[in-house]
Motif scaffolding. Sequence first.
Motif, PDB file in Angstrom:
ATOM      1  N   UNK A  77       0.846  -1.189   0.000  1.00  0.00           N
ATOM      2  CA  UNK A  77       0.000   0.000   0.000  1.00  0.00           C
ATOM      3  C   UNK A  77       0.895   1.258   0.000  1.00  0.00           C
ATOM      4  N   UNK A  78       0.691   2.134  -0.995  1.00  0.00           N
ATOM      5  CA  UNK A  78       1.613   3.261  -1.185  1.00  0.00           C
ATOM      6  C   UNK A  78       1.573   4.240  -0.014  1.00  0.00           C
ATOM      7  N   UNK A  79       0.393   4.462   0.576  1.00  0.00           N
ATOM      8  CA  UNK A  79       0.308   5.395   1.697  1.00  0.00           C
ATOM      9  C   UNK A  79       1.064   4.847   2.906  1.00  0.00           C
ATOM     10  N   UNK A  80       0.957   3.524   3.115  1.00  0.00           N
ATOM     11  CA  UNK A  80       1.691   2.906   4.227  1.00  0.00           C
ATOM     12  C   UNK A  80       3.194   2.963   3.970  1.00  0.00           C
ATOM     13  N   UNK A  81       3.597   2.717   2.720  1.00  0.00           N
ATOM     14  CA  UNK A  81       5.023   2.745   2.379  1.00  0.00           C
ATOM     15  C   UNK A  81       5.598   4.152   2.597  1.00  0.00           C
ATOM     16  N   UNK A  82       4.815   5.189   2.212  1.00  0.00           N
ATOM     17  CA  UNK A  82       5.290   6.564   2.406  1.00  0.00           C
ATOM     18  C   UNK A  82       5.461   6.853   3.906  1.00  0.00           C
ATOM     19  N   UNK A  83       4.510   6.323   4.720  1.00  0.00           N
ATOM     20  CA  UNK A  83       4.626   6.499   6.174  1.00  0.00           C
ATOM     21  C   UNK A  83       5.869   5.781   6.698  1.00  0.00           C
ATOM     22  N   UNK A  84       6.136   4.586   6.151  1.00  0.00           N
ATOM     23  CA  UNK A  84       7.320   3.825   6.595  1.00  0.00           C
ATOM     24  C   UNK A  84       8.601   4.596   6.289  1.00  0.00           C
ATOM     25  N   UNK A  85       8.636   5.264   5.138  1.00  0.00           N
ATOM     26  CA  UNK A  85       9.812   6.091   4.794  1.00  0.00           C
ATOM     27  C   UNK A  85       9.993   7.223   5.806  1.00  0.00           C
ATOM     28  N   UNK A 112      -3.088   5.298  -3.788  1.00  0.00           N
ATOM     29  CA  UNK A 112      -2.699   6.683  -3.502  1.00  0.00           C
ATOM     30  C   UNK A 112      -1.641   6.756  -2.406  1.00  0.00           C
ATOM     31  N   UNK A 113      -0.839   7.828  -2.411  1.00  0.00           N
ATOM     32  CA  UNK A 113       0.229   7.949  -1.406  1.00  0.00           C
ATOM     33  C   UNK A 113      -0.275   8.581  -0.106  1.00  0.00           C
ATOM     34  N   UNK A 114      -1.551   8.951  -0.077  1.00  0.00           N
ATOM     35  CA  UNK A 114      -2.152   9.480   1.151  1.00  0.00           C
ATOM     36  C   UNK A 114      -3.532   8.836   1.279  1.00  0.00           C
ATOM     37  N   UNK A 115      -4.094   8.802   2.512  1.00  0.00           N
ATOM     38  CA  UNK A 115      -5.434   8.216   2.659  1.00  0.00           C
ATOM     39  C   UNK A 115      -6.442   8.886   1.728  1.00  0.00           C
ATOM     40  N   UNK A 116      -7.377   8.085   1.224  1.00  0.00           N
ATOM     41  CA  UNK A 116      -8.350   8.589   0.254  1.00  0.00           C
ATOM     42  C   UNK A 116      -9.264   9.635   0.890  1.00  0.00           C
ATOM     43  N   UNK A 117      -9.657   9.388   2.133  1.00  0.00           N
ATOM     44  CA  UNK A 117     -10.541  10.352   2.796  1.00  0.00           C
ATOM     45  C   UNK A 117      -9.839  10.963   4.008  1.00  0.00           C
ATOM     46  N   UNK A 118     -10.155  12.214   4.273  1.00  0.00           N
ATOM     47  CA  UNK A 118      -9.629  12.863   5.475  1.00  0.00           C
ATOM     48  C   UNK A 118     -10.599  12.551   6.613  1.00  0.00           C
ATOM     49  N   UNK A 119     -10.080  11.981   7.695  1.00  0.00           N
ATOM     50  CA  UNK A 119     -10.975  11.577   8.783  1.00  0.00           C
ATOM     51  C   UNK A 119     -11.273  12.762   9.703  1.00  0.00           C
ATOM     52  N   UNK A 120     -12.448  12.698  10.308  1.00  0.00           N
ATOM     53  CA  UNK A 120     -12.791  13.676  11.340  1.00  0.00           C
ATOM     54  C   UNK A 120     -13.042  12.922  12.648  1.00  0.00           C
ATOM     55  N   UNK A 121     -13.059  13.675  13.736  1.00  0.00           N
ATOM     56  CA  UNK A 121     -13.071  13.053  15.065  1.00  0.00           C
ATOM     57  C   UNK A 121     -14.336  12.264  15.365  1.00  0.00           C
ATOM     58  N   UNK A 122     -15.379  12.456  14.567  1.00  0.00           N
ATOM     59  CA  UNK A 122     -16.611  11.710  14.834  1.00  0.00           C
ATOM     60  C   UNK A 122     -16.752  10.474  13.942  1.00  0.00           C
TER      61      UNK A 122
END
Length: 447
Positions: A77-85, A112-122
Amino acid sequence: MQPIVLGRPTINGAKLTVPVDPGAARQWFRDDAFRVEYSNLDGLADLDPAVLVVPALGNILTLAYALGIPIEVDRVDAAYAAAADRLAETFGAMYPRFDVKGFELRGERVGPVAPVTVTVKTDPALLLFSGGADSSSSLIEHRREVRALVTVWGADVRLTDQTLWDQLCSVVRDSELTADRRLIVARANLQDLIDGPALTRKFESGFIDGTWWGSVQHGLALTSVTVPAATALGLSRVLIAGSDFGGLDLPWGSSPRTDNQIRWSGGQVEHDQADLSRADKITKVIAPYVRGGGRLNLAICYQPGRGPDGLNCGRCEKCQQTITQLLLAGIAPDAVGLPISPQSLAAGRRALTRGFWHGDDGHRAAWRRLQLDVPATLTGPCAVPYIRAHLEWFRTAKIVIGTSDAAPRWHRVVLGVQRLGARTLSWLPLQFRKWCSRRVARLLGEG
Ligand SMILES: [Zn+2]
């Protein structure tokens, strides 16, 4: 340097296996595959191997950062790989002895290199849940959002300790707080795949708790195990409860600066309640919940066996500190699963004045703060005569916490024997070590 190669993930029912060729890291591995079995979870077979490889990666990334060894995968998963870097740099800054420049994550990066959706606290969330004070506090605060709890067997509870595991499961299952949520157990060889004790010996000078697992591995390993579960359930938030270091930003395996960087294409990890100390969580979150009629059974003790009748021995430093915090918050400790008696408090007084417990300045400061919190007038559970006498003593007692390296001589001897044994075993062929561990597991009843 010869990379660590993770093979293609395979799914058999709810079992996920990822073969490992340790390459240049051969001496640090104790098994030839990462394994995790999820209970109460469907749909794993439908997930992309790029996501299924994440739990295995999360368990060995920190080792690769420390030793400067590349990891090779088929797809990730590219987003996870970017986080690992990014995390390689963070861990390198935290532990300057780590050789992070040699680390590289090789393989096709998918999505995608970032999560598809931006999460909110709810948004609905998944919570890593151990039954301790930290994760119980997170569950109380987020009880409207938390849809699923993942309890990991193979982390604090060893895979061979079936009795303790059964006790912990009954606490998790029988709590009104956990009702109406999906309860998932992830049984994984988190502490058995790589040789944590050997890595501790190599790097221990910078570790505040003296272990590889606590100081380095656990945050990334635990949260990564939840990623396939969160993906299968369509949950974009994974919460991991924070630890208390008295407001200090100390190097540790789980902190806002590491956990909050972990992402995959479907969501992200949140290091929860970082602004609350452990005493705050008990006073401001757990105590109001219990006073409001909520029932709770805490599992906070790390002592082997943890006492004959439950999950907490009531006598170790962690139990005694929690018991004091609960009393000062107006909660009877035995109402939330912590045994208390005149004998256990007397044992605590001996330990606190004779330097039986060891730690650093932060550790001493935590006890000092608790002393200052003892009120002039003792009411509620604090008014029970033997508890009142104990707290009146505690308020002005001269607490002695030994320095971390001043362990008793017998303790140093035991550690020395353990180290010699582990070093000797690490020279034996991997297949022979695996055969030995299977024999031991069978003897201990794991089958
Ligand atoms: Zn204990």
